[in-house]
Motif scaffolding. Structure first.
Motif, short mmCIF file in Angstrom:
data_model
loop_
_atom_site.label_atom_id
_atom_site.label_comp_id
_atom_site.label_asym_id
_atom_site.label_seq_id
_atom_site.Cartn_x
_atom_site.Cartn_y
_atom_site.Cartn_z
N SER A 61 0.81 -1.23 0.00
CA SER A 61 0.00 0.00 0.00
C SER A 61 0.85 1.28 0.00
CB SER A 61 -0.95 0.01 1.20
OG SER A 61 -0.22 0.07 2.40
N ILE A 62 2.16 1.15 0.05
CA ILE A 62 3.01 2.34 0.02
C ILE A 62 2.84 3.05 -1.32
CG2 ILE A 62 5.10 1.25 -0.90
CD1 ILE A 62 6.65 2.92 1.25
N ARG A 63 2.80 4.38 -1.27
CA ARG A 63 2.68 5.16 -2.50
C ARG A 63 4.06 5.48 -3.03
NH1 ARG A 63 -0.27 10.19 -2.41
NH2 ARG A 63 -0.55 9.77 -4.61
N ILE A 64 4.26 5.28 -4.32
CA ILE A 64 5.50 5.63 -4.99
C ILE A 64 5.17 6.73 -5.99
CG2 ILE A 64 7.43 4.83 -6.40
CD1 ILE A 64 7.29 3.48 -3.63
N LEU A 65 5.78 7.89 -5.78
CA LEU A 65 5.57 9.03 -6.67
C LEU A 65 6.85 9.34 -7.41
CD1 LEU A 65 3.62 11.37 -4.22
CD2 LEU A 65 2.68 9.67 -5.80
N ASP A 74 8.55 13.17 -19.95
CA ASP A 74 8.16 11.99 -20.71
C ASP A 74 7.49 10.91 -19.84
OD1 ASP A 74 10.91 11.72 -19.71
OD2 ASP A 74 10.87 9.77 -20.67
N ALA A 75 7.88 10.80 -18.58
CA ALA A 75 7.25 9.79 -17.71
C ALA A 75 5.79 10.15 -17.44
CB ALA A 75 8.02 9.64 -16.40
N ALA A 76 5.52 11.42 -17.19
CA ALA A 76 4.13 11.85 -16.96
C ALA A 76 3.30 11.63 -18.22
CB ALA A 76 4.09 13.32 -16.55
N LEU A 77 3.85 11.98 -19.36
CA LEU A 77 3.13 11.78 -20.62
C LEU A 77 2.93 10.30 -20.90
CD1 LEU A 77 4.90 14.50 -22.80
CD2 LEU A 77 2.61 14.62 -21.78
N SER A 78 3.93 9.49 -20.59
CA SER A 78 3.83 8.04 -20.80
C SER A 78 2.76 7.43 -19.92
CB SER A 78 5.19 7.37 -20.53
OG SER A 78 6.16 7.83 -21.45
N LYS A 79 2.73 7.82 -18.64
CA LYS A 79 1.70 7.30 -17.73
C LYS A 79 0.31 7.67 -18.26
CE LYS A 79 1.81 5.96 -13.69
NZ LYS A 79 1.59 4.62 -13.11
N ALA A 80 0.14 8.91 -18.72
CA ALA A 80 -1.16 9.36 -19.22
C ALA A 80 -1.55 8.62 -20.50
CB ALA A 80 -1.13 10.87 -19.46
N ALA A 81 -0.59 8.34 -21.36
CA ALA A 81 -0.87 7.69 -22.65
C ALA A 81 -0.95 6.17 -22.54
CB ALA A 81 0.21 8.07 -23.66
N ARG A 110 4.76 1.93 -15.19
CA ARG A 110 3.34 1.86 -15.57
C ARG A 110 2.50 1.22 -14.47
NH1 ARG A 110 3.01 -2.16 -19.93
NH2 ARG A 110 3.01 -3.53 -18.12
N ASP A 111 3.00 0.12 -13.90
CA ASP A 111 2.19 -0.68 -12.99
C ASP A 111 2.37 -0.36 -11.51
OD1 ASP A 111 1.39 -1.94 -15.32
OD2 ASP A 111 2.65 -3.70 -15.01
N LEU A 112 3.52 0.14 -11.10
CA LEU A 112 3.79 0.31 -9.67
C LEU A 112 3.96 1.75 -9.21
CD1 LEU A 112 6.20 -2.69 -8.96
CD2 LEU A 112 3.71 -2.57 -8.67
N VAL A 113 4.22 2.67 -10.12
CA VAL A 113 4.35 4.07 -9.72
C VAL A 113 2.95 4.67 -9.71
CG1 VAL A 113 5.27 6.33 -10.38
CG2 VAL A 113 6.71 4.28 -10.57
N ASP A 114 2.58 5.23 -8.56
CA ASP A 114 1.22 5.70 -8.37
C ASP A 114 0.90 6.99 -9.12
OD1 ASP A 114 0.12 3.69 -6.38
OD2 ASP A 114 1.99 4.29 -5.44
N ALA A 115 1.88 7.86 -9.25
CA ALA A 115 1.66 9.13 -9.96
C ALA A 115 3.01 9.74 -10.29
CB ALA A 115 0.85 10.10 -9.09
N VAL A 116 2.98 10.65 -11.26
CA VAL A 116 4.17 11.41 -11.64
C VAL A 116 3.90 12.87 -11.36
CG1 VAL A 116 5.78 12.02 -13.48
CG2 VAL A 116 4.74 9.74 -13.45
#
Length: 132
Positions: A61-65, A74-81, A110-116
């Motif tokens: 349940s730990i959040r990884i940002l 690019d990571a934020a755009l990749s997560k969104a896309a 994609r699968d484990l990072v909660d947000a960018v």
């Protein structure tokens, strides 16, 4: 490499690098078990992949940002896309955050990072070089 028999270890898109980076989370959580969120800078994704895999194996349940500059987002755009987005160019003083996600790091991000989280910095590398 041909002359010495050495082999290339990619600086972030390599399971050995990712595993080694995970020890950061292991040490952190060993010292402070009640941590509920870890913020990690992101570029190619090796550091955050290791941290996310290790931390979530201990505490799912730990959040990884992830945190990256707006000019290299690019990571934020990749997560969104939902797929790797490569930027044609980057504009940040954080030259260590200019790499693109890799084939091994992207699925973890994609699968484990909660947000960018994207943050403004103080200009591009040219302005930084001028200050030096």
């Amino acid at each position: 490499m041909q002359e010495t028999g050495a082999f290339l270890i990619h600086p972030y898109n390599d399971v050995r690098i990712i595993s080694g980076q995970g020890t950061i989370a292991l040490e952190l959580l060993e010292q402070v078990q009640e941590i509920d969120t870890i913020i990690v800078p992101i570029s190619g994704g090796g550091l955050i992949s290791g941290v996310a895999l290790a931390a979530k194996s201990i505490n799912p349940s730990i959040r990884i940002l992830a945190a990256e500059p707006c000019g290299a987002n690019d990571a934020a755009l990749s997560k969104a896309a939902g797929e790797i987005v490569k930027l044609p160019e980057t504009n940040t003083i954080a030259d260590g955050l200019r790499a693109s996600l890799g084939s091994l790091t992207w699925p973890v991000v994609r699968d484990l990072v909660d947000a960018v989280i994207t943050v403004e910095d103080q200009g591009d590398s040219r302005s930084h070089e001028t200050l030096l």
